[in-house]
Scaffold this motif. Structure first.
Motif, short mmCIF file in Angstrom:
data_model
loop_
_atom_site.label_atom_id
_atom_site.label_comp_id
_atom_site.label_asym_id
_atom_site.label_seq_id
_atom_site.Cartn_x
_atom_site.Cartn_y
_atom_site.Cartn_z
N ARG A 128 0.83 -1.20 0.00
CA ARG A 128 0.00 0.00 0.00
C ARG A 128 0.87 1.26 0.00
O ARG A 128 0.71 2.16 -0.80
CB ARG A 128 -0.86 0.00 1.26
N LYS B 209 8.99 7.65 15.12
CA LYS B 209 8.25 7.34 16.33
C LYS B 209 8.40 5.85 16.64
O LYS B 209 8.80 5.12 15.74
CB LYS B 209 6.78 7.76 16.20
N HIS C 34 4.70 11.14 10.31
CA HIS C 34 4.49 11.08 8.86
C HIS C 34 3.13 11.64 8.42
O HIS C 34 2.96 11.97 7.26
CB HIS C 34 4.71 9.66 8.33
N PHE C 35 2.19 11.81 9.38
CA PHE C 35 0.91 12.43 9.01
C PHE C 35 1.13 13.86 8.49
O PHE C 35 0.38 14.35 7.67
CB PHE C 35 -0.05 12.45 10.20
N LYS D 102 1.50 14.36 4.80
CA LYS D 102 0.35 14.15 3.91
C LYS D 102 -0.11 15.51 3.38
O LYS D 102 -0.31 16.45 4.14
CB LYS D 102 -0.79 13.44 4.65
N GLU E 272 -8.65 2.08 10.09
CA GLU E 272 -7.87 1.27 9.13
C GLU E 272 -8.50 -0.10 9.01
O GLU E 272 -9.01 -0.64 10.00
CB GLU E 272 -6.44 1.07 9.66
N ARG F 249 3.22 -6.75 13.49
CA ARG F 249 3.74 -5.93 14.59
C ARG F 249 3.12 -6.28 15.94
O ARG F 249 3.03 -5.42 16.82
CB ARG F 249 3.52 -4.47 14.27
N ASP G 8 -0.01 4.53 20.11
CA ASP G 8 0.45 4.43 18.72
C ASP G 8 -0.05 5.60 17.87
O ASP G 8 0.63 6.06 16.97
CB ASP G 8 -0.05 3.09 18.13
N MET G 9 -1.24 6.08 18.16
CA MET G 9 -1.88 7.03 17.23
C MET G 9 -2.24 8.39 17.83
O MET G 9 -2.29 9.38 17.11
CB MET G 9 -3.19 6.41 16.68
N HIS H 90 -0.16 11.35 15.80
CA HIS H 90 -0.94 11.61 14.58
C HIS H 90 -2.27 12.35 14.86
O HIS H 90 -2.59 13.34 14.22
CB HIS H 90 -1.28 10.31 13.85
N LYS I 226 -8.06 -0.30 14.32
CA LYS I 226 -7.63 -1.22 13.27
C LYS I 226 -8.73 -2.23 13.00
O LYS I 226 -9.58 -2.47 13.84
CB LYS I 226 -6.36 -1.95 13.70
N ARG J 231 -11.26 2.07 5.49
CA ARG J 231 -10.03 2.82 5.76
C ARG J 231 -10.34 4.27 5.49
O ARG J 231 -10.62 4.67 4.35
CB ARG J 231 -8.92 2.32 4.84
N GLN K 271 -7.49 10.74 3.89
CA GLN K 271 -7.19 9.55 3.09
C GLN K 271 -8.27 8.50 3.25
O GLN K 271 -8.97 8.52 4.26
CB GLN K 271 -5.82 8.97 3.45
C1 BG6 Z 1 1.78 4.44 12.17
C2 BG6 Z 1 1.23 3.49 13.19
O1 BG6 Z 1 2.48 5.47 12.81
O2 BG6 Z 1 0.72 4.97 11.40
C3 BG6 Z 1 0.47 2.38 12.51
O3 BG6 Z 1 2.29 2.95 13.97
C4 BG6 Z 1 -0.59 2.94 11.60
O4 BG6 Z 1 -0.10 1.49 13.46
C5 BG6 Z 1 -0.01 4.00 10.67
O5 BG6 Z 1 -1.12 1.87 10.84
C6 BG6 Z 1 -1.09 4.71 9.89
O6 BG6 Z 1 -0.50 5.50 8.90
P1 BG6 Z 1 -1.18 5.66 7.48
O7 BG6 Z 1 -0.36 6.68 6.76
O8 BG6 Z 1 -1.17 4.29 6.83
O9 BG6 Z 1 -2.57 6.12 7.77
#
Ligand code: BG6
Length: 516
Positions: free
Chosen positions: A8, A174, A204-205, A208, A242, A249, A261-262, A266, A366, A371, A405
């Motif tokens: 993906r 992270k 990484h968000f 985007k 998602e 993991r 995690d989120m 993010h 999740k 998604r 997204q």
């Molecule tokens: C990551 C998390 O930082 O972001 C993952 O550790 C998550 O668990 C992912 O799936 C989601 O990122 P994206 O860009 O796929 O929405």
């Protein structure tokens, strides 16, 4: 074999039209030193992003990459394995012919590999020899337990001192800490040996395109900002769901869970972009100060609120699009009686002049039915005297949805008269889709983020105070969970999450956006 997440991410990166990155000058020459060179992140995200930057001619001819890892290898074997991965991913997605060979060869020719133990000073001496007095970006694409030791070794080897006219920067992935105390300790350790502006903490968000667009939408349009406050906004919903499970993991997730995690990273970045005050300029520190301020204004939850206003869920076996999916507890490396949450929903308030009294509902999980990442701003109802025969619940609320997204764009829902002799109202939507206007496809965002590191722009990276404010806001929840077991509610894989999350809004007379 590539797993789904890899495909993906890579698909999205490679599908991106490199032309959308161009228009900017090539970044100055530097060596990108990747710790974890033979790891997954390097293959899945960094190499495709470098390939795209090369295709867009955004890298200087003096650019080089040095992969560092314990795994046995040399320049030739590393080049070979990176080429194999990029082409096998492409072939798996039927894009084999889309590889721009020149762009990849350009990157591949610049790849060098150093086999070395990350805890051995000799590794850093060898890196120093290769770098001499040039600019370098050290990318920590390794497990978080190596972050502090690598930075200490870099400092001891003198590799963080910036040679005259050159830069030395560190990119940190992270998880940045596991709670407030560990995040503070890591920041202290890092800032002892380098300046804040040398540190690039990635979320990484923020890479985007549509997340960056939130600021553009709010601050460059006269129509939104006057309405962007408690007087007109009823509540805000921030969603990141998602369909994937924890994939490979399980071990990481058992200690982390959906909240850690989120949310502090993010989800709070989305919240900050939505709720921050206008910065005085787009200078990195001006933007990051406003973000820190709004995250710091999140009202701390009491122990009782943490139990009442936060819902935890965990997916059980279910089906999605006809496929039977295992429950979380059946995933590899997960305890059969695990209580790690794979879903979390929470209600938060922001204690400032603009947002007092406006609830922010956040949900992330999740293995849900869809998604989708989006931010929905629900405006207050209009006075409905004129339509007194229309039941209130049938009046369409005005909702501005920012689609992050997979669809990228924005839409505004409002009421219109249904054609006919009688006055009936129906919901209609005005839609803006990125793809229609700009032809841009999805991006993992690593191209923008890497380019920004090379040019030294920290705007899209988290400053120490941003990180700590995020952890401070979730810490009361972690504390409450540590004290009182509380319940982790099961939900079937392929559904929208536990019903208790619906009740969180229902008790306020509201409901989550229906996502298809
Ligand atoms: C990551 C998390 O930082 O972001 C993952 O550790 C998550 O668990 C992912 O799936 C989601 O990122 P994206 O860009 O796929 O929405």
């Amino acid at each position: 074999m590539a797993d789904n997440a890899q495909l993906r991410a890579l698909d999205a990166t490679l599908a991106r039209d490199p032309a959308t990155l161009s228009g900017a000058p090539p970044a100055p020459a530097a060596t990108l030193v990747i710790f974890g060179g033979s790891g997954d992140l390097t293959k899945r995200l960094l190499m495709p992003a470098l390939y795209n930057l090369s295709a867009a001619k955004l890298l200087d001819p003096g650019f080089a990459v040095l992969g560092v890892d314990r795994v046995e290898g040399d320049d030739a074997s590393w080049r070979h394995s990176q080429t194999e991965t990029i082409t096998s991913f492409l072939a798996a997605r039927g894009h084999a012919s889309n590889l721009d060979n020149d762009a990849w060869v350009w990157v591949c020719d610049r790849l060098a590999y150093l086999q070395g133990d990350l805890e051995d000073p000799a590794t850093y001496a060898a890196i120093g020899k290769k770098l001499e007095q040039g600019s370098a970006v050290f990318y920590l694409a390794v497990s978080d337990r190596f972050f502090a030791p690598i930075i200490d070794h870099l400092a001891e080897a003198g590799l963080l001192s910036e040679p005259e006219g050159h830069c030395r920067r560190v990119v940190i992935e992270k998880p940045f800490g596991h709670d407030l105390i560990s995040a503070q300790a890591l920041n202290q350790r890092i800032l002892k040996v380098m300046d804040e502006n040398q540190v690039f903490r990635i979320d990484h968000f923020l890479g985007k395109e549509t997340v960056q667009n939130i600021m553009a939408l709010r601050f460059s349009n006269g129509i939104f900002e006057p309405l962007w406050k408690r007087d007109h906004i009823d509540h805000v919903q921030i969603t990141a769901l998602e369909t994937v499970g924890v994939e490979k993991r399980g071990h990481f997730y058992e200690h982390t869970g959906a909240l850690r995690d989120m949310v502090p990273n993010h989800m709070f970045q989305l919240l900050a972009m939505t709720a921050m005050e206008a910065p005085n300029s787009f200078d990195a520190d001006a933007v990051r100060s406003e973000k820190a301020k709004v995250i710091e204004a999140i009202r701390p939850l009491s122990a009782a609120q943490a139990m009442a206003d936060v819902v935890r869920g965990q997916y059980a076996a279910g089906t999605l699009n006809g496929t039977t999916l295992p429950g979380y507890r059946q995933e590899p490396d997960v305890a059969p009686d695990s209580t790690a949450e794979t879903y979390v929903a929470l209600k938060l308030g922001i204690d400032n002049w603009r947002w007092a009294g406006v609830p922010f509902y956040i949900r992330t999980g999740k293995r849900t039915h869809t998604r989708k990442t989006e931010i929905a701003i629900h405006f207050k109802q209009a006075p409905y005297a004129l339509f007194r025969d229309t039941p209130v619940e049938r009046l369409t609320p005005n909702i501005l949805t920012l689609h992050i997204q997979p669809r990228e764009g924005a839409s505004l829902q409002f009421s219109a008269k249904v054609p006919g002799p009688k006055v009936h109202l129906g919901p209609v939507t005005m839609d803006f889709s990125y793809a229609d206007y700009f032809g841009a496809s999805n991006s993992t965002g690593y191209e923008t983020l890497l380019y920004d590191v090379f040019i030294g722009d920290n705007t899209l990276f988290q400053r120490a105070d941003n990180i700590e404010a995020g952890w401070a806001a979730v810490q009361p929840i972690l504390d409450a969970w540590a004290e009182t077991e509380g319940e982790v509610h099961p939900y079937y894989a392929g559904t929208a999450g536990p019903t208790q999350a619906d009740r969180l809004l229902a008790r306020d007379g509201r409901s989550w956006m229906k996502l298809t």
